[in-house]
Design an enzyme around this catalytic site. Structure first.
Site, PDB file in Angstrom:
ATOM      1  N   HIS A 153       0.825  -1.212   0.000  1.00 20.68           N
ATOM      2  CA  HIS A 153       0.000   0.000   0.000  1.00 20.68           C
ATOM      3  C   HIS A 153       0.855   1.256   0.000  1.00 20.68           C
ATOM      4  CE1 HIS A 153       0.835   0.774   4.271  1.00 20.68           C
ATOM      5  NE2 HIS A 153       0.668  -0.529   4.465  1.00 20.68           N
ATOM      6  N   CYS A 169       3.120  -4.887   6.602  1.00 18.89           N
ATOM      7  CA  CYS A 169       2.876  -4.572   5.190  1.00 18.89           C
ATOM      8  C   CYS A 169       4.116  -4.007   4.513  1.00 18.89           C
ATOM      9  CB  CYS A 169       1.748  -3.546   5.075  1.00 18.89           C
ATOM     10  SG  CYS A 169       0.154  -4.172   5.647  1.00 18.89           S
TER      11      CYS A 169
END
Length: 193
Positions: A153, A169
């Site tokens: 992301h 992440c």
């Protein structure tokens, strides 16, 4: 005649200077490099790229390899074009998941809610942050992976790129995740190493 003697003196002086300076120039080339040059060389040498063929049998719908050690994401499209992006990676090895997965969903301006483990570590985290909110850690785009809670992301906090700063992440600059988002369809193969 007088002009020729000046020219000869000038030539002689120039040639003498070159001969005197030559040993110093040779020594300067062999001298140890200053620390700044050494740091630059080390940083450049840590930028390791991978060949997709070492990890996958075929390009399929595209390939993403995220290297958690060098903090680099490589993305190949179906035509074999490859781009490289700097990333943020998980803060610690126990938050890092490695292996094969794939892109299962894509979202523009995704909302974010912390995982139960994140809330355990930091009870002050909000229960949910809407997409588009500057406090949203997922940035402007997110590629959801087949592993629960793991994503590639964007980030609103650009200081995180190039650092161990996430809870699992892989983060990219918003401009760069937008490029990857446009070029990576659902089904893109992913490997975190």
């Amino acid at each position: 005649m007088k002009r020729d003697s000046k020219l000869n003196r000038r030539t002689l002086l120039t040639a003498s200077g070159v001969m005197i300076a030559s040993p110093a120039l040779l020594l300067a080339q062999s001298a140890p490099r200053p620390q700044a040059d050494t740091d630059l060389q080390r940083n450049a040498s840590s930028f390791i790229t991978h060949e997709w063929q070492d990890h996958f049998d075929q390009l399929g719908r595209g390939i993403i390899i995220a290297d958690t050690n060098t903090m680099v994401l490589q993305h190949w499209t179906t035509d074999g074009a490859m781009r490289i992006y700097p990333t943020s990676v998980p803060m610690t090895d126990d938050l890092t998941r490695r292996g094969y997965t794939e892109v299962t969903e894509k979202r523009e301006n995704p909302g974010w809610g912390p995982t139960p483990e994140m809330r355990e570590r930091d009870p002050t985290l909000p229960a949910y942050v809407q997409g588009g909110d500057p406090r949203n850690p997922l940035g402007t785009r997110a590629l959801y992976l087949s592993w629960q809670y793991y994503r590639i992301h964007g980030t609103q906090d650009t200081r995180k790129i190039g650092r161990r700063s996430s809870s699992g992440c892989i983060g990219l600059y918003n401009e760069q995740i937008e490029e990857v988002y446009e070029r990576a369809p659902v089904g893109t193969q992913v490997k975190l190493i």
